[in-house]
Design an enzyme around this catalytic site. Sequence first.
Site, PDB file in Angstrom:
ATOM      1  N   GLY A  15       0.781  -1.232   0.000  1.00 19.19           N
ATOM      2  CA  GLY A  15       0.000   0.000   0.000  1.00 19.19           C
ATOM      3  C   GLY A  15       0.815   1.284   0.000  1.00 19.19           C
ATOM      4  O   GLY A  15       0.347   2.296   0.502  1.00 19.19           O
ATOM      5  N   MET A  93      -4.814  -6.211  -7.003  1.00 18.04           N
ATOM      6  CA  MET A  93      -4.373  -7.202  -7.991  1.00 18.04           C
ATOM      7  C   MET A  93      -5.454  -8.220  -8.371  1.00 18.04           C
ATOM      8  O   MET A  93      -5.130  -9.336  -8.770  1.00 18.04           O
ATOM      9  CB  MET A  93      -3.108  -7.906  -7.488  1.00 18.04           C
ATOM     10  CG  MET A  93      -1.965  -6.958  -7.174  1.00 18.04           C
ATOM     11  SD  MET A  93      -1.501  -5.842  -8.523  1.00 18.04           S
ATOM     12  CE  MET A  93      -0.462  -6.948  -9.488  1.00 18.04           C
ATOM     13  N   ARG A  94      -6.718  -7.855  -8.266  1.00 13.86           N
ATOM     14  CA  ARG A  94      -7.801  -8.712  -8.745  1.00 13.86           C
ATOM     15  C   ARG A  94      -8.400  -8.088 -10.002  1.00 13.86           C
ATOM     16  O   ARG A  94      -8.599  -6.864 -10.044  1.00 13.86           O
ATOM     17  CB  ARG A  94      -8.917  -8.881  -7.701  1.00 13.86           C
ATOM     18  CG  ARG A  94      -8.472  -9.302  -6.317  1.00 13.86           C
ATOM     19  CD  ARG A  94      -7.653 -10.556  -6.286  1.00 13.86           C
ATOM     20  NE  ARG A  94      -8.319 -11.705  -6.876  1.00 13.86           N
ATOM     21  CZ  ARG A  94      -7.699 -12.856  -7.138  1.00 13.86           C
ATOM     22  NH1 ARG A  94      -6.408 -12.993  -6.880  1.00 13.86           N
ATOM     23  NH2 ARG A  94      -8.358 -13.858  -7.660  1.00 13.86           N
ATOM     24  N   LEU A  96     -11.385  -7.112 -12.289  1.00  8.82           N
ATOM     25  CA  LEU A  96     -12.768  -6.765 -11.959  1.00  8.82           C
ATOM     26  C   LEU A  96     -13.674  -6.961 -13.177  1.00  8.82           C
ATOM     27  O   LEU A  96     -13.270  -6.697 -14.311  1.00  8.82           O
ATOM     28  CB  LEU A  96     -12.828  -5.310 -11.482  1.00  8.82           C
ATOM     29  CG  LEU A  96     -12.032  -5.041 -10.203  1.00  8.82           C
ATOM     30  CD1 LEU A  96     -11.868  -3.539  -9.975  1.00  8.82           C
ATOM     31  CD2 LEU A  96     -12.688  -5.701  -8.992  1.00  8.82           C
ATOM     32  N   HIS A 112      -0.956   1.894 -13.037  1.00 10.54           N
ATOM     33  CA  HIS A 112      -0.341   0.711 -13.638  1.00 10.54           C
ATOM     34  C   HIS A 112       1.139   1.009 -13.906  1.00 10.54           C
ATOM     35  O   HIS A 112       1.466   2.080 -14.427  1.00 10.54           O
ATOM     36  CB  HIS A 112      -1.055   0.356 -14.949  1.00 10.54           C
ATOM     37  CG  HIS A 112      -0.531  -0.896 -15.565  1.00 10.54           C
ATOM     38  ND1 HIS A 112      -0.818  -2.150 -15.048  1.00 10.54           N
ATOM     39  CD2 HIS A 112       0.301  -1.098 -16.614  1.00 10.54           C
ATOM     40  CE1 HIS A 112      -0.193  -3.062 -15.779  1.00 10.54           C
ATOM     41  NE2 HIS A 112       0.486  -2.461 -16.727  1.00 10.54           N
ATOM     42  N   THR A 144     -12.058   1.104 -17.143  1.00 10.36           N
ATOM     43  CA  THR A 144     -13.155   0.617 -17.979  1.00 10.36           C
ATOM     44  C   THR A 144     -13.125  -0.909 -17.873  1.00 10.36           C
ATOM     45  O   THR A 144     -12.197  -1.475 -17.275  1.00 10.36           O
ATOM     46  CB  THR A 144     -12.974   1.048 -19.442  1.00 10.36           C
ATOM     47  OG1 THR A 144     -11.790   0.425 -19.947  1.00 10.36           O
ATOM     48  CG2 THR A 144     -12.879   2.563 -19.586  1.00 10.36           C
TER      49      THR A 144
HETATM   50  C1  GAR Z   1       2.524  -0.596  -7.787  1.00 10.89           C
HETATM   51  O1  GAR Z   1       3.739  -0.607  -8.478  1.00 10.89           O
HETATM   52  C2  GAR Z   1       1.357  -0.530  -8.746  1.00 10.89           C
HETATM   53  O2  GAR Z   1       1.601   0.263  -9.872  1.00 10.89           O
HETATM   54  C3  GAR Z   1       1.205  -1.969  -9.134  1.00 10.89           C
HETATM   55  O3  GAR Z   1       1.389  -2.685  -7.935  1.00 10.89           O
HETATM   56  C4  GAR Z   1       2.284  -1.943  -7.094  1.00 10.89           C
HETATM   57  C5  GAR Z   1       1.637  -1.785  -5.731  1.00 10.89           C
HETATM   58  O4  GAR Z   1       2.522  -1.250  -4.809  1.00 10.89           O
HETATM   59  N1  GAR Z   1      -0.065  -2.217  -9.707  1.00 10.89           N
HETATM   60  C6  GAR Z   1      -0.290  -3.110 -10.650  1.00 10.89           C
HETATM   61  O5  GAR Z   1       0.572  -3.834 -11.109  1.00 10.89           O
HETATM   62  C7  GAR Z   1      -1.731  -3.199 -11.102  1.00 10.89           C
HETATM   63  N2  GAR Z   1      -1.835  -3.950 -12.305  1.00 10.89           N
HETATM   64  P1  GAR Z   1       1.995  -0.601  -3.467  1.00 10.89           P
HETATM   65  O6  GAR Z   1       1.098  -1.638  -2.789  1.00 10.89           O
HETATM   66  O7  GAR Z   1       3.228  -0.351  -2.665  1.00 10.89           O
HETATM   67  O8  GAR Z   1       1.255   0.651  -3.797  1.00 10.89           O
END
Ligand code: GAR
Length: 200
Positions: A15, A93-94, A96, A112, A144
């Site tokens: 997070g 990471m799910r 939707l 992303h 989307t």
């Molecule tokens: C981040 O790098 C975010 O961009 C990526 O997961 C990480 C979460 O880090 N998101 C994806 O890959 C979504 N497809 P965090 O929990 O430290 O924010």
Amino acid sequence: MTPHKKVAILISGGGSNMVSLAKSMVGDHPARPCLVLANSVDAGGLVKAADMGIETAYVDHRPFKGDRAAFEAELVKPILASGADIVCLAGFMRVLTADFVGQFKGRMLNIHPSLLPKYTGLHTHARALDAGDHEHGCTVHEVTPVLDDGPLLGQARVPVEPGDTADDLAARVLVQEHKLYPAVLRRFAAGDKTPVLLPS
Ligand code: GAR
């Protein structure tokens, strides 16, 4: 005074993006966090959110294996109960469904770790390295029903340095994520969808 927009932030892991968003929503910012929601009780970000005084909840996706709609029927409840105006996916990471996304049309954002439309899905940093890219980065977009698609709200670029590993690149991109997402949210919450473009 216009009331603050309420922002629900969905996470799956540590997070760090959630923390940067939550910390940004102070002072004259037009929004405030109303909920941090995870798909596992183990998501490290839940403790960080609680420490910041933000309401937290989780809906474990595992008992719903194979039934995404049933999972989402539970996931939506705390979001609706929180009265969220805006939903920010921050390392959620799910995948939707269109039905779920449709409930938050025009008010759900995602970050992303690639320069979309390049490298939707996973392993974005390794894929940028494998492709020999000289530049990489991150994107914030409106969500989307199509995975990692939707109107661009912001992009930040980083250079790819000789000898970089995927972890090096991920760390460099994450620094930019923490600048980009709060900048986009501030603008978006004020009703401005003009993309935020951060140079490397
Ligand atoms: C981040 O790098 C975010 O961009 C990526 O997961 C990480 C979460 O880090 N998101 C994806 O890959 C979504 N497809 P965090 O929990 O430290 O924010």
